[in-house]
Enzyme design. Sequence first.
Site, PDB file in Angstrom:
ATOM      1  N   TYR A 308       0.937  -1.163   0.037  1.00 16.22           N
ATOM      2  CA  TYR A 308       0.055  -0.068   0.020  1.00 16.22           C
ATOM      3  C   TYR A 308       1.050   1.365   0.072  1.00 16.22           C
ATOM      4  CZ  TYR A 308      -2.765  -3.804   2.250  1.00 16.22           C
ATOM      5  OH  TYR A 308      -3.564  -4.824   2.610  1.00 16.22           O
ATOM      6  N   GLU A 332       1.025  -1.401  -4.884  1.00 15.88           N
ATOM      7  CA  GLU A 332      -0.018  -0.505  -4.813  1.00 15.88           C
ATOM      8  C   GLU A 332      -0.876  -0.806  -5.799  1.00 15.88           C
ATOM      9  OE1 GLU A 332      -2.675   2.124  -4.166  1.00 15.88           O
ATOM     10  OE2 GLU A 332      -1.043   2.140  -2.654  1.00 15.88           O
ATOM     11  N   ASP A 391       0.938   0.164   5.129  1.00 13.28           N
ATOM     12  CA  ASP A 391       0.060   1.171   5.320  1.00 13.28           C
ATOM     13  C   ASP A 391      -1.299   1.051   4.685  1.00 13.28           C
ATOM     14  OD1 ASP A 391      -1.137   3.617   6.156  1.00 13.28           O
ATOM     15  OD2 ASP A 391       0.375   4.698   4.752  1.00 13.28           O
ATOM     16  N   CYS A 418      -4.788   3.795  10.328  1.00 16.79           N
ATOM     17  CA  CYS A 418      -5.539   5.171  10.529  1.00 16.79           C
ATOM     18  C   CYS A 418      -7.004   4.503  11.147  1.00 16.79           C
ATOM     19  CB  CYS A 418      -5.774   5.790   9.304  1.00 16.79           C
ATOM     20  SG  CYS A 418      -6.613   4.896   7.780  1.00 16.79           S
TER      21      CYS A 418
END
Length: 461
Positions: A308, A332, A391, A418
């Site tokens: 990612y 990605e 991530d 997150c």
Amino acid sequence: MRHRPPRGVRMRRAANRAEPGEEEVLELTLGEPAHGGACVAREESGRVVFVRHGLPGERVRARVTSTRNTLAWAEVAEVLDPSPDRVPSVWPEAGPGGVGGGELAHVRPSAQRRWKETVLRGQLRRVGGEALLDAVTALGGVRVDPTPGDGDEADPLLGRRTRIELVVTPDGRAGMHRYRTREVVGVEEMPLAVPAIQELGLFGSDSPWGGVWRAGDRVRAVAPNGGKAVLVAPSGAWALREGRPTRVEDEPLTWTVRRPGGAPDAQETFSVRARGFWQSHVRGAETLAEAVMRASQVAEGDRVMELYSGAGLFTRFLAQAAGPAGRVASLEGDEGAVADATANLEGWPQAETFVGTVDAAGVLELAGELGAGGASEGRGSEAAADVVVLDPPRAGAGREVCRALCSLGAPRVVLVSCDPAAGARDLRALVEGGYALESFEAWDLFPHTHHVEFVAGLTRG
């Protein structure tokens, strides 16, 4: 799943249960915050109520907005006994009945961080398990730090967002969705945005942008740190020139980031499409890059796998640390982001970018690109990679990706998350797969919202 009220929460009914079509208002004493931006309370009947725009310990009158089975959602209609951490909202339009994106705008900044610590601690325990929370506690506990530059208690933390998403209202104004509805309402101000975005004059009925776009168009306003703001819409890129909306070239924007561990003036520049992803907080990219490099401990000659990888923010710094003798391979799923990353890694031949689905098969294929054996001196590893950095998006990496990572046996893994629940789930999968938590840091990169970001370093145990 049964829901138990937090200890010490009291609640009594202020009115009988409303008939269909009638408004239901409850008098509550609010408990601890829950993941998602609401405080928890419980009726005597056993119904759990999630209340937005309140604070732990407050006694309020709350208007029920929706129900499902033994759950209800509500918004504060009146504060009867306010918390000392309540302040006048810095963005009233995001208050009760308003738009999303500022659900903690009524909370003192230091209390926002305590709120997020409570939520993060709870998710680590409930989703990650007691053993995971114990591991974090042994490292010093859950602490959500302010983003560098945000620590002054007198600072209202306005003007931090470098990117905002808007929807055009039926009358052609810049607006946002009313929370949990499809209704788009015009926005009068955006105090959370950086000055360059505010200077576009997007908001209010007298905005020069009225009628430029069609109703329902999604518009993104972006202001790279130190640069002018641009808008991207279905019709192309726009900017304000001499007070008038003007079409401009849809060119990549330039962001500057302080080099991790470097002097304050040691800046790196990154080129990212206006439609691409970049950290929203004006210092978010710098904060996370510093943390990733601390946790990864990449050394000269290391082989690094990154998942990612976005526009290559971490990739470049990982490549710099690995040096010419090392190698970095990134994966990605967004082709545009990979194009940005490829441009940002020009001059770093030890870094290779790949576009593809980040799933278990993709992880193993990327590991094959790095090759087996030949770990850096002193690591003593025969794994395909010395370090893995991931991530994932808000939904997390997921169990299958984590299992694939564990099967590779890299000596060190760094997880950036997150979302407290998804991050705790991924951490649990990695720990159950043979990793031990070595470091855990969290920041308030999204002031006035419930969002929080953390970086965890793990070693093969």
